[in-house]
Write an enzyme that holds these catalytic residues in place. Structure first.
Site, mmCIF file in Angstrom:
data_model
loop_
_atom_site.group_PDB
_atom_site.id
_atom_site.type_symbol
_atom_site.label_atom_id
_atom_site.label_comp_id
_atom_site.label_asym_id
_atom_site.label_seq_id
_atom_site.Cartn_x
_atom_site.Cartn_y
_atom_site.Cartn_z
ATOM 1 N N CYS A 1 -12.926 39.004 -29.210
ATOM 2 C CA CYS A 1 -13.376 40.380 -29.465
ATOM 3 C C CYS A 1 -14.426 40.701 -28.403
ATOM 4 O O CYS A 1 -15.620 40.673 -28.666
ATOM 5 C CB CYS A 1 -13.950 40.512 -30.869
ATOM 6 S SG CYS A 1 -12.862 39.918 -32.188
ATOM 7 N N ALA B 1 -15.153 43.357 -25.973
ATOM 8 C CA ALA B 1 -15.862 44.572 -25.565
ATOM 9 C C ALA B 1 -17.222 44.654 -26.276
ATOM 10 O O ALA B 1 -17.332 44.230 -27.426
ATOM 11 C CB ALA B 1 -15.017 45.799 -25.885
ATOM 12 N N ASP C 1 -4.756 42.921 -31.289
ATOM 13 C CA ASP C 1 -5.489 42.687 -32.524
ATOM 14 C C ASP C 1 -5.847 41.200 -32.559
ATOM 15 O O ASP C 1 -4.967 40.341 -32.541
ATOM 16 C CB ASP C 1 -4.604 43.060 -33.714
ATOM 17 C CG ASP C 1 -5.286 42.876 -35.054
ATOM 18 O OD1 ASP C 1 -6.262 42.118 -35.135
ATOM 19 O OD2 ASP C 1 -4.820 43.482 -36.038
ATOM 20 N N CYS D 1 -23.713 39.664 -35.549
ATOM 21 C CA CYS D 1 -25.067 40.229 -35.516
ATOM 22 C C CYS D 1 -25.435 40.702 -36.921
ATOM 23 O O CYS D 1 -26.095 41.708 -37.108
ATOM 24 C CB CYS D 1 -25.177 41.358 -34.505
ATOM 25 S SG CYS D 1 -23.910 42.607 -34.654
#
Length: 750
Positions: free
Chosen positions: A176, A178, A234, A313
């Site tokens: 993932c 970006a 995905d 995060c």
């Protein structure tokens, strides 16, 4: 596309914690948002993740603006020069600045980041722009960021790549990826040895959102690496890929995987202020399943002995320890948590927890899944709770997970766990298929036209490694397929529809392609130049640009053209010059790929000094006579056309740059020029002690060295045979004014 699939894409591409979490805060906006959320405080106070007596400090830190952090690109030989410039010029000057009677604190290095390559400052963008001196610092940051020499990245975002322990031969997947700051770190680590133009390893960076993939491309392209490929899938069902090895086709397994999943983002409250009003425990409940599916897909593609770093995060155990515990249980011993507590000395973290509770957005608590009413079983799953078997829970060693709390080192909140794969995943153990060898001949293997979907058993793990290849002529791999006799196959699967922009094809050149012969001769390329690694983006017509990828990425592309959607790969090494044929070669060198190409070039070299570089980067088309004697003699001996301008450091001149510099240039009839993008010109000039600055009015100032007036619109004068780069190729510095440090001339803002 079904509703659930659309929701998955929405979650992966626009989760609260995904959009800007890699970028350090520079203070802006959100003045009207109240930083209060009682549900958040009640939830984390009850969970006890914050040490006793520190909760108020924790909440106070969450309400403070996030300090800005910058990271110097570590793999480039220029890193030490940039660090020296920052420490000896900008940081010293900042210490002398007072704003509203308050003396500014100079930036400080992050104690846990190697080689002082990451720095933190409490100055916001507003403060930086209050003083002309700080404005220079800001322009420096913007310009060097565009050149790929500095990255403005949140401190905690820098941690996951450091825990991956990257080596130059590693095959890396960023699931993932970006917007790409962590991807850039991975590329840097792959190129730790700048003397190796093509490391054996590579980085495949994936993102589910097509538009964000182009942001990812922009970030990766600044590093000019032939070992990066950006794909659009995905992450939870990312396809299994194949490679050809010693004449066999086998499954590709990655040595390192970064699984930085979409999350609720409550660790980003210091910069994403709107999280304060949007936060609810329901966010974690909605994302837990997706996070687990992505993590499972990651470990399926991890090589035995490989390492996957899972990070969020978010501080919430539902998104953190619960996902790791569920993954460890499903692995049945094939995975174990690595102890990373000593890997980054100076970084203060909290160990992972083994007990937690779940709370609904209405404030209702559940300690175990047995307490959850059946009406909520669709939203609350058993994997969200700690394992009921205490012995098994202890065997997971969840304390080896790491949680970064904001008040400990003035950062954002973050969670990390490093997983090592010790055996194949239990659901992928199968008997191997019959091996089929690739017939010798002038062909390269590519995948079947109708490959099995990635979720099928044949696309799993080590059991089903080798399968019969199809053959394709290497001259234009995308054009004609030659099908050998093969056993009957089942009916083809329905081809998956691809969304987003349609990309141009990637066409590899054959070794005897007529385009390469004049290039080989003109630049006297060494015999070991990897011709087969050269590609273009067009089947027909004249090739405008030529790119290069590493041998390993070429292998991946040849064998998976039907399996994956490639957005971008390779680094540009040559661009067509309409006038170049009369000089012997229709392609001039591109600055982006000069460090990849330079080791193979044995001709068209001009050795330049510091003074020569100043002349070349501050004047439009200086006469050959303006070069110093050595460079002048070498340039005169060459015919017209593209050249390499090479600077070698002199250890006896410590005030000069102590790193080699290669620039693309053009030798005209009587003059010489540098083909270097604007921000890179600024970068090299700063390294040479030349001031590059524009005042607040934005006016263009004095002419360049030599008294030449720059032309509006970027047009540069040219002689016969000299090409002006188009705007699409790169922004030239011709409309920007630069000068030496004594004259303090102005320039366009980067």
């Amino acid at each position: 596309m079904g509703k659930r699939s659309r929701q998955r894409q929405k979650n992966q591409s626009s989760g609260v914690g995904r959009d800007n979490r890699d970028n350090g805060s520079w203070g802006a906006g959100y003045a009207d948002i109240v930083k209060e959320n009682q549900l958040f405080e009640d939830y984390y106070k009850e969970l006890g993740l914050v040490p006793e007596g520190e909760f108020e400090q924790f909440m106070d830190a969450m309400r403070e603006p996030l300090p800005a952090t910058i990271r110097i690109t570590g793999y480039k030989s220029h890193a030490k020069e940039i660090l020296h410039c920052l420490k000896e010029k900008y940081f010293k000057e900042i210490q002398e600045v007072e704003i509203d009677g308050v003396k500014l604190e100079a930036p400080t290095p992050l104690s846990w980041y190697p080689d002082e390559l990451a720095w933190q400052t409490n100055m916001s963008r507003k403060i930086i722009r209050k003083s002309p001196l700080l404005e220079k610092f800001h322009q420096f940051l913007v310009s060097e960021t565009e050149s790929g020499n500095i990255s403005r990245q949140e401190a905690v975002s820098m941690i996951p790549p450091l825990l991956m322990k990257i080596e130059s031969h590693h095959k890396i997947l960023d699931m993932c990826a970006a917007p790409g700051s962590k991807t850039a770190q991975l590329i840097e680590m792959l190129h730790a040895d700048m003397d190796v133009p093509f490391p054996e390893g590579f980085v495949i960076a994936n993102d589910v959102d097509n538009k964000r993939c182009y942001l990812l491309v922009h970030q990766a392209k600044r590093l000019n690496s032939p070992c990066i490929m950006v794909i659009n899938h995905d992450a939870s069902i990312i396809p299994s890929l194949q490679v050809a090895t010693d004449g066999w086709r086998e499954a590709l397994f990655y040595d390192r995987i970064l699984c930085d999943v979409p999350c609720s983002g409550d660790g980003t409250m210091r910069k994403n202020i709107d999280v304060w009003k949007k936060w609810t425990t329901a966010n974690s409940l909605h994302l837990h399943g997706l996070q687990l599916r992505i993590a499972i897909r990651g470990v399926e593609q991890l090589a035995v002995g490989g390492r996957m770093v899972y990070s969020t995060c978010s501080l919430n155990p539902i998104e953190d320890e619960a996902v790791i515990a569920a993954l460890l249980e499903k692995s049945e011993g094939a995975l174990e948590l690595a102890d990373c507590s000593a890997d980054l000395p100076g970084l203060k973290t909290m160990p992972g927890v083994s007990s937690w509770k779940l709370m609904t957005k209405e404030g209702q608590w559940f300690n175990d899944f047995s307490e959850v009413p059946s009406s909520r079983h669709t939203q609350i799953r058993p994997t969200m709770f700690p394992h009921t078997d205490k012995d098994k829970l202890a065997s997971f060693h969840l304390d080896r997970c790491m949680r970064v709390l904001p008040h400990h080192q003035n950062t954002g909140g973050f969670f990390l766990a490093a997983l090592v794969k010790t055996a194949p995943m239990p659901w992928n153990k199968r008997a191997p298929k019959v091996n089929t060898h690739l017939e010798p001949g002038p062909y390269q293997s590519v995948p079947p036209l109708n490959p099995a979907p990635s979720s099928s058993p044949s696309a799993g793990e080590e059991g089903a490694l080798r399968s019969p290849p199809m053959l394709v002529c290497v001259s234009h791999v995308c054009v004609s397929h030659l099908t050998p006799s093969a056993p009957p196959r089942p009916p083809p699967h329905k081809r998956k529809k691809m969304f987003g922009f349609k990309e141009d094809p990637f066409v590899f050149l054959s070794e005897d392609d007529p385009v390469l012969a004049p290039i080989q001769s003109f630049y006297d390329l060494s015999p070991n130049f990897p011709k087969l690694n050269v590609l273009t983006r067009s089947h027909e017509g004249k090739k405008r640009h030529l790119y290069m990828v590493s041998k390993e990425l070429r292998n991946v592309m040849l064998n998976n053209s039907e399996r994956m959607k490639v957005i971008n790969t390779g680094v540009k090494v040559w661009s067509r010059n309409s006038d170049g044929e009369q000089f012997g070669c229709a392609f001039r060198l591109a600055q982006e790929g000069i460090y990849t190409l330079y080791p193979y070039i044995r001709s068209r070299m001009v050795t330049v000094s510091v003074e020569d570089i100043k002349v070349l980067l501050t004047q439009e088309n200086p006469f050959l006579s303006k070069l110093q004697s050595k460079a002048h003699a070498q340039a005169k001996s060459l015919g017209m056309g593209s050249i390499v301008l090479r600077y070698q450091p002199n250890p006896e001149e410590p005030l000069e740059p102590q790193c080699p510099i290669e620039l693309c240039g053009w030798r005209g009839k009587t003059s010489i020029r540098a083909f270097v993008p604007r921000n890179e010109r600024f970068h090299y000039l700063r390294m040479l002690g030349v001031e590059v600055f524009r005042d607040k009015s934005g006016q263009r100032g004095a002419p360049r060295e030599g008294g030449e007036e720059p032309k509006e619109g970027g047009e540069e004068p040219r002689e016969g045979g000299e090409e002006v780069e188009t705007k699409e190729d790169t922004e030239m510095a011709s409309g920007d004014i630069v000068g030496d440090s004594e004259g303090k001339m102005e320039s366009d803002q980067p």
